[in-house]
Write a protein that holds these residues in place. Structure first.
Motif, PDB file in Angstrom:
ATOM      1  N   ILE A   1     -30.470  32.366 -18.685  1.00 36.44           N
ATOM      2  CA  ILE A   1     -31.745  32.312 -19.404  1.00 36.44           C
ATOM      3  C   ILE A   1     -32.511  31.038 -19.016  1.00 36.44           C
ATOM      4  O   ILE A   1     -33.726  31.066 -18.780  1.00 36.44           O
ATOM      5  N   TRP A   2     -31.789  29.939 -18.889  1.00 37.51           N
ATOM      6  CA  TRP A   2     -32.425  28.672 -18.500  1.00 37.51           C
ATOM      7  C   TRP A   2     -33.027  28.779 -17.095  1.00 37.51           C
ATOM      8  O   TRP A   2     -34.111  28.290 -16.824  1.00 37.51           O
ATOM      9  N   GLU A   3     -32.296  29.446 -16.225  1.00 36.81           N
ATOM     10  CA  GLU A   3     -32.770  29.558 -14.837  1.00 36.81           C
ATOM     11  C   GLU A   3     -34.019  30.431 -14.708  1.00 36.81           C
ATOM     12  O   GLU A   3     -34.863  30.185 -13.858  1.00 36.81           O
TER      13      GLU A   3
ATOM     14  N   GLU B   1     -30.313  30.052 -32.383  1.00 36.23           N
ATOM     15  CA  GLU B   1     -30.558  31.313 -33.090  1.00 36.23           C
ATOM     16  C   GLU B   1     -29.624  32.438 -32.615  1.00 36.23           C
ATOM     17  O   GLU B   1     -29.187  33.258 -33.415  1.00 36.23           O
ATOM     18  N   HIS B   2     -29.312  32.430 -31.311  1.00 41.54           N
ATOM     19  CA  HIS B   2     -28.623  33.610 -30.760  1.00 41.54           C
ATOM     20  C   HIS B   2     -27.196  33.371 -30.294  1.00 41.54           C
ATOM     21  O   HIS B   2     -26.489  34.329 -30.010  1.00 41.54           O
ATOM     22  N   TYR B   3     -26.798  32.107 -30.195  1.00 40.19           N
ATOM     23  CA  TYR B   3     -25.497  31.808 -29.584  1.00 40.19           C
ATOM     24  C   TYR B   3     -24.357  32.615 -30.201  1.00 40.19           C
ATOM     25  O   TYR B   3     -23.597  33.300 -29.510  1.00 40.19           O
TER      26      TYR B   3
ATOM     27  N   SER C   1     -13.239  31.916 -32.796  1.00 42.04           N
ATOM     28  CA  SER C   1     -13.931  31.015 -31.858  1.00 42.04           C
ATOM     29  C   SER C   1     -13.238  29.657 -31.791  1.00 42.04           C
ATOM     30  O   SER C   1     -12.622  29.226 -32.766  1.00 42.04           O
ATOM     31  N   LYS C   2     -13.357  29.038 -30.619  1.00 37.53           N
ATOM     32  CA  LYS C   2     -12.733  27.721 -30.454  1.00 37.53           C
ATOM     33  C   LYS C   2     -13.789  26.624 -30.411  1.00 37.53           C
ATOM     34  O   LYS C   2     -13.500  25.469 -30.681  1.00 37.53           O
ATOM     35  N   LEU C   3     -14.985  27.014 -30.018  1.00 33.36           N
ATOM     36  CA  LEU C   3     -16.066  26.007 -29.919  1.00 33.36           C
ATOM     37  C   LEU C   3     -17.089  26.247 -31.014  1.00 33.36           C
ATOM     38  O   LEU C   3     -17.466  27.387 -31.276  1.00 33.36           O
ATOM     39  N   SER C   4     -17.563  25.171 -31.639  1.00 29.56           N
ATOM     40  CA  SER C   4     -18.665  25.307 -32.587  1.00 29.56           C
ATOM     41  C   SER C   4     -19.954  25.471 -31.784  1.00 29.56           C
ATOM     42  O   SER C   4     -19.979  25.201 -30.577  1.00 29.56           O
ATOM     43  N   THR C   5     -21.011  25.912 -32.462  1.00 33.73           N
ATOM     44  CA  THR C   5     -22.293  26.079 -31.772  1.00 33.73           C
ATOM     45  C   THR C   5     -22.738  24.762 -31.140  1.00 33.73           C
ATOM     46  O   THR C   5     -23.219  24.731 -30.005  1.00 33.73           O
ATOM     47  N   ASN C   6     -22.545  23.665 -31.861  1.00 32.37           N
ATOM     48  CA  ASN C   6     -22.954  22.353 -31.333  1.00 32.37           C
ATOM     49  C   ASN C   6     -22.171  21.973 -30.084  1.00 32.37           C
ATOM     50  O   ASN C   6     -22.738  21.481 -29.101  1.00 32.37           O
ATOM     51  N   ASP C   7     -20.846  22.207 -30.137  1.00 38.07           N
ATOM     52  CA  ASP C   7     -20.014  21.882 -28.966  1.00 38.07           C
ATOM     53  C   ASP C   7     -20.423  22.741 -27.760  1.00 38.07           C
ATOM     54  O   ASP C   7     -20.467  22.271 -26.622  1.00 38.07           O
ATOM     55  N   ALA C   8     -20.704  24.005 -28.061  1.00 41.56           N
ATOM     56  CA  ALA C   8     -21.126  24.915 -26.987  1.00 41.56           C
ATOM     57  C   ALA C   8     -22.447  24.443 -26.381  1.00 41.56           C
ATOM     58  O   ALA C   8     -22.649  24.496 -25.165  1.00 41.56           O
ATOM     59  N   TRP C   9     -23.336  23.954 -27.233  1.00 43.81           N
ATOM     60  CA  TRP C   9     -24.631  23.435 -26.754  1.00 43.81           C
ATOM     61  C   TRP C   9     -24.425  22.218 -25.856  1.00 43.81           C
ATOM     62  O   TRP C   9     -25.018  22.121 -24.791  1.00 43.81           O
TER      63      TRP C   9
ATOM     64  N   TRP D   1     -37.593  24.659 -26.751  1.00 46.55           N
ATOM     65  CA  TRP D   1     -37.591  26.122 -26.838  1.00 46.55           C
ATOM     66  C   TRP D   1     -36.192  26.674 -26.587  1.00 46.55           C
ATOM     67  O   TRP D   1     -35.693  27.535 -27.290  1.00 46.55           O
ATOM     68  N   PHE D   2     -35.557  26.098 -25.574  1.00 47.18           N
ATOM     69  CA  PHE D   2     -34.232  26.575 -25.177  1.00 47.18           C
ATOM     70  C   PHE D   2     -33.203  26.315 -26.282  1.00 47.18           C
ATOM     71  O   PHE D   2     -32.380  27.165 -26.601  1.00 47.18           O
ATOM     72  N   LYS D   3     -33.283  25.121 -26.887  1.00 46.72           N
ATOM     73  CA  LYS D   3     -32.324  24.784 -27.948  1.00 46.72           C
ATOM     74  C   LYS D   3     -32.522  25.712 -29.150  1.00 46.72           C
ATOM     75  O   LYS D   3     -31.536  26.153 -29.785  1.00 46.72           O
TER      76      LYS D   3
END
Lengths: 290, 168
Positions: B47-49, B17-19, A20-28, B10-12
């Motif tokens: 999912i957001w939409e 959890e699933h990303y 992976s190139k992006l961390s979960t936080n960056d992806a968020w 909720w979305f975060k």
């Protein structure tokens, strides 16, 4: 070789990680940016139509389709066109008859569902209508509706309309006014005025088929107008004589015959330029001849 | 969802959890991290939409289904090339250069063999071994039976063993 057994494969695969190139936080953060940039999503609203409203709407659509099917759908016949002094007999599917007279045209629509008949004309047309459903004739300047009857319509222009009813009765509509003509009656609409309903000569019906016209006090102006349309000539007439009235029969099966009768009866002289299709009427001066 | 703050919380929560599971799943399918990371964004965007219609109980299989559909619609025909990071190969002074070379060759062949596994078999096997999901968790996410998961994993192991043994 032994060390690459199933347990070893399992062990190695278990140690794998995805590149992976992006961390979960960056992806968020990236996702948040996309959401903020995108216009707010509105889920489409489902409009639930009230049962009765839906029923009424469906009925209206059904009636509209029915109406279109019964009254409007269908094409007019090809146009029937005649040349000067030519006439043409046409039969509708219900055996009603039309005689399209000199320099005239007509087209008809016969509705198979309702039996309604609609004719559009320009010029002079004689009708022998079989009894049945509604029969209407449209022309510039008015329309006529009938059931079963024989009648003649002259409608070369909206400024000169001439109706004669030989059998039954017809309703003539012009400028929101209605006139009822019974058998043996006729009337003329000239420009904005309408003549009184006059009584036809008993021979009028047969005469008309032979090109013989009868008028009771028609102005020379109106008569000139009719001759223009029937023969496709321009008629020049001096204003001083245009208001003179003519009463009587004219044989318009032949142009010269008709002009002779008019000029003799009204004490006029006429000249005909056949090359340019112009007829000129003038008051007779003392000592001059036709 | 009553208001925007609640919706975002909720979305975060579901994102955190699933990303990784969805991203990895997309990588197992595509063998391309760029595609996986792009698609996982699209999955959560979707999912957001449709957040108003989402039932939390069916969220997990829904995420995997959206991911699979998006992948099939966009990238199904691409040639696969998985490049997993092998955390077991750590160079140290005690290992001989020959051993390290042998390990690297083995790793390359194993990765190739994984890529060549049937798609369904590969994703289930990797979800189990890399994501360390239990059989019933995989079954829940992919909406299949636990028995089917077991079958696919033993099939994967058998195929890998045969493939590696043949090549070595």
């Amino acid at each position: 070789m032994q060390r690459f057994d199933q347990a070893y494969i399992d062990k190695v695969v278990g140690s794998y990680g995805v590149p992976s190139k992006l961390s979960t936080n960056d992806a968020w953060e990236k996702l948040q940016k996309r959401i903020d940039e995108k216009p707010a999503y509105k889920s489409p609203k489902v409009v639930r139509i009230n049962f009765w409203l839906g029923t009424v709407a469906a009925s209206l659509v059904f009636l509209f389709v029915l109406y279109m099917g019964m009254f409007k759908i269908g094409r007019f016949s090809p146009e029937i066109k005649t040349a000067t002094l030519q006439n043409e007999k046409v039969y509708l599917p219900d055996s009603s008859m039309l005689v399209v007279n000199s320099n005239s045209c007509a087209k008809y629509h016969y509705n198979k569902f309702t039996g309604n008949r609609n004719i559009q004309i320009n010029g002079e047309v004689f009708f022998d209508v079989r009894k049945g459903k509604s029969f209407s004739v449209d022309f510039k300047g008015g329309n006529v509706s009938v059931l079963g009857t024989k009648f003649n319509v002259v409608a070369y222009s909206p400024n000169y309309l001439h109706l004669e009813c030989y059998e039954g009765s017809v309703v003539f509509k012009r400028n929101r006014n209605e006139y009822i003509l019974k058998a043996g009656e006729g009337m003329i609409a000239f420009n904005d005025s309408v003549s009184e309903i006059y009584t036809l000569d008993k021979t009028s019906f047969y005469d008309k088929l032979n090109g013989i016209y009868y008028w009771d006090k028609i102005s020379l102006g109106e008569l000139a107008n009719f001759i223009e349309m029937r023969f496709n000539y321009r008629v020049d007439i001096d204003n001083s004589i245009a208001q003179r009235n003519f009463s009587g029969k004219i044989d318009l099966a032949d142009l010269n015959n008709g002009l002779n009768i008019v000029s003799y009866a009204m004490d006029l002289i006429y000249t005909v330029n056949h090359e340019e299709n112009i007829i000129t009427f003038n008051a007779k001066k003392s000592g001059s001849h036709i | 969802m009553v208001n925007t703050t609640k919706e975002k919380d909720w979305f975060k929560a579901i994102f955190n959890e699933h990303y990784e599971f969805i991203r990895n799943y997309l990588y197992y399918l595509s063998g391309d991290m760029e595609i996986a990371e792009d698609l996982v964004q699209d999955v959560f965007m979707k999912i957001w939409e449709i957040r108003d219609k989402i039932n939390d109980e069916t969220l997990k299989p829904l995420l995997f289904r959206i991911a699979r559909n998006m992948f099939y619609n966009l990238h199904k025909k691409k040639v696969l090339d998985h490049r997993f990071i092998n955390n077991s190969v750590v160079e140290n002074d005690t290992d001989s250069p020959e051993f390290l070379l042998e390990m690297k060759e083995f790793d390359a062949k194993l990765q190739k063999a994984i890529t060549n596994l049937p798609e369904h078999c590969r994703t289930i096997f990797l979800m189990s071994r890399i994501d360390e999901l239990k059989y019933h968790e995989i079954a829940e996410r992919l909406k299949i039976s636990v028995k089917a998961v077991e079958k696919q994993i033993s099939k994967a192991l058998k195929l890998l063993r045969e493939n590696i043994a043949y090549k070595i």
